[in-house]
Design an enzyme around this catalytic site. Structure first.
Site, PDB file in Angstrom:
ATOM      1  CE  LYS A   1      -3.713  -2.349  -0.385  1.00  0.00           C
ATOM      2  NZ  LYS A   1      -4.280  -3.266   0.536  1.00  0.00           N
TER       3      LYS A   1
HETATM    4  C1  LIG Z   1      -5.415  -4.428   0.854  1.00  0.00           C
HETATM    5  C2  LIG Z   1      -6.891  -4.298   0.915  1.00  0.00           C
HETATM    6  C3  LIG Z   1      -7.628  -4.671   2.043  1.00  0.00           C
HETATM    7  C4  LIG Z   1      -7.036  -5.432   3.167  1.00  0.00           C
HETATM    8  O1  LIG Z   1      -5.997  -4.777   3.797  1.00  0.00           O
HETATM    9  P1  LIG Z   1      -5.135  -5.563   4.886  1.00  0.00           P
HETATM   10  O2  LIG Z   1      -4.433  -4.441   5.619  1.00  0.00           O
HETATM   11  O3  LIG Z   1      -4.190  -6.447   4.150  1.00  0.00           O
HETATM   12  O4  LIG Z   1      -6.051  -6.308   5.758  1.00  0.00           O
HETATM   13  C5  LIG Z   1      -8.983  -4.385   2.078  1.00  0.00           C
HETATM   14  N1  LIG Z   1      -9.603  -3.794   1.044  1.00  0.00           N
HETATM   15  C6  LIG Z   1      -8.936  -3.444  -0.071  1.00  0.00           C
HETATM   16  C7  LIG Z   1      -9.685  -2.771  -1.177  1.00  0.00           C
HETATM   17  C8  LIG Z   1      -7.568  -3.713  -0.187  1.00  0.00           C
HETATM   18  O5  LIG Z   1      -6.917  -3.419  -1.314  1.00  0.00           O
END
Ligand SMILES: *Cc1c(COP(=O)(O)O)cnc(C)c1O
Length: 401
Positions: A198
């Site tokens: 991210k």
């Molecule tokens: C990455 C992601 C998540 C989950 O995030 P985590 O921190 O890995 O639990 C949820 N929703 C979307 C749209 C994502 O891209």
């Protein structure tokens, strides 16, 4: 680069150019130093660094509260729990998202209801959301796909007409804004992800923001077993051994080494975003005339976080389809991905929840064309040149750079 290309055949070119991965994190010496210092401080779990990260994050997005959690998935689960979502309730989620947006609804014993996307942004389509409302609908969870904010004014009108709250899945949307309002300050709750790929990463981690004191207090307590507020202080000199458990909470706290990394990343974020934006503009310049693809949409009234650069292959114009483009780019050493396989394509949502492709015409049409190109601050302009060139060749059914 061209002198190397001229040296020999294809194999030599491939050998000369190292693979360009789909993603590489932007972790520098500052993050490494901050984590080391935290390890030396003795705070291995949640403590003062987490508090500091929460305060700086809340200030950054302009929210009253920010509560650090172990992942966005944990944050979504806690948000649903704090809002009292449970058996018999329906929650609207977009068909194009990561599974945890909907799976956490199932974890609460409630039912996720899939909503089709808009054909340009691939965000939740407000008119389809209106169609999928029922007397059991208790919550709407828009996802700011790729970092492009959803049409929050329309979603707010819809939610208020039905007197239900909004919880935003902002896993892609740091930092972003809709008509001057920062993502993290619009819905009743907003959930961010700090997963490895991210825009801001702590390896694993997440943050829930809200302006509401009672929701913040619930999430703060329930992320750590439902113990009373500040229970972690019991290990400090000012704390005591006594605490109360007022709710069967979860083990969803962040740790201080993660928060230390997050603090450094948050301070770097404006620069990292500038870099992302420059790469996006570079992609746009290089690919503007490539009629075999459709470039990502960007509406005038948003600040886009550019987490992903998702193009769509116009199969009627390209020599090959998306899957073949992925394969040819792979042969050229370029990593790509597809975000996301629509939920209705997965066996659980299809076979157990009964989601059908015909209920999602826009996501069904988009999915076979979608392709995520590499986009991260560690990329150089030359990397973008290479991807664009290889993509143009791949669209004509050819490999190589
Ligand atoms: C990455 C992601 C998540 C989950 O995030 P985590 O921190 O890995 O639990 C949820 N929703 C979307 C749209 C994502 O891209």
């Amino acid at each position: 680069m061209s002198s190397e290309e001229n040296r020999g055949g294809k194999a030599d070119v491939a050998a000369a150019e190292p693979p360009l991965p789909f993603y590489r994190p932007a972790i520098g010496e500052d993050e490494i130093r901050a984590v080391s210092e935290t390890l030396r401080s003795g705070w291995l779990t949640m403590g003062p660094k987490t508090r500091e990260f929460e305060a700086e994050f809340a200030r950054f997005v302009g929210a009253r509260h920010a509560v650090a959690v172990s992942s966005a998935t944990a944050g979504l689960h806690l948000g649903l729990d704090a809002l009292g979502i449970g058996p018999g309730d329906e929650v609207l989620v977009p068909d194009i998202t990561f599974t945890s947006t909907a799976a956490t609804v199932v974890h609460r014993g409630a039912r996720p209801i899939g909503v089709d996307v808009e054909s340009d942004t691939l965000n939740m389509n407000p008119s389809d959301a209106a169609r999928k409302m029922s007397p059991r609908t208790r919550l709407v969870v828009p996802v700011h796909f790729a970092g492009h904010p959803c049409p929050m004014d329309e979603i707010e009108r819809l939610a208020s007409r039905h007197s239900i709250p909004i919880m935003e899945d902002a896993a892609h949307a740091l930092p972003a804004a809709f008509r001057g309002r920062r993502i993290g300050t619009i819905g009743k709750l907003t959930v961010f992800s700090f997963y490895a790929t991210k825009n801001l990463t702590t390896g694993e981690g997440g943050m829930v923001t809200t302006d509401e004191d009672d929701l913040a207090a619930k999430i703060r307590s329930r992320r750590l077993h439902g113990m009373n507020h500040d229970a972690w202080r019991r290990y400090t000199s000012e704390g005591s051994w006594r605490y109360d458990v007022s709710y069967p909470g979860y083990k969803y706290n962040m740790t201080d080494p993660e928060a230390a990394m997050g603090l450094v990343q948050l301070r770097r974020l404006p620069d990292l975003q500038k870099r992302r934006l420059a790469l996006v503009e570079h992609y746009r310049r290089l690919l503007a005339e490539t009629e075999e693809i459709e470039l990502p949409a960007e509406r005038a009234d948003v600040e886009h976080a550019w987490h992903l650069f998702v193009v769509r292959v116009r199969s009627e114009k390209a020599a090959v389809g998306r899957d073949q483009v992925v394969r040819l780019l792979g042969e050229a050493g370029i990593g790509t991905s597809v975000h996301f396989i629509p939920l209705h394509e997965h066996s659980y949502y299809r076979d157990v929840l009964g989601w059908r492709a015909e209920d999602f015409p826009n996501s069904t049409a988009a999915f076979p064309r979608m392709l995520s190109l590499p986009l991260y601050p560690a990329m150089t302009g030359a990397d973008v040149d290479r991807v664009a060139r290889a993509l143009q060749r791949a669209l004509r059914g050819k490999t190589g750079a």
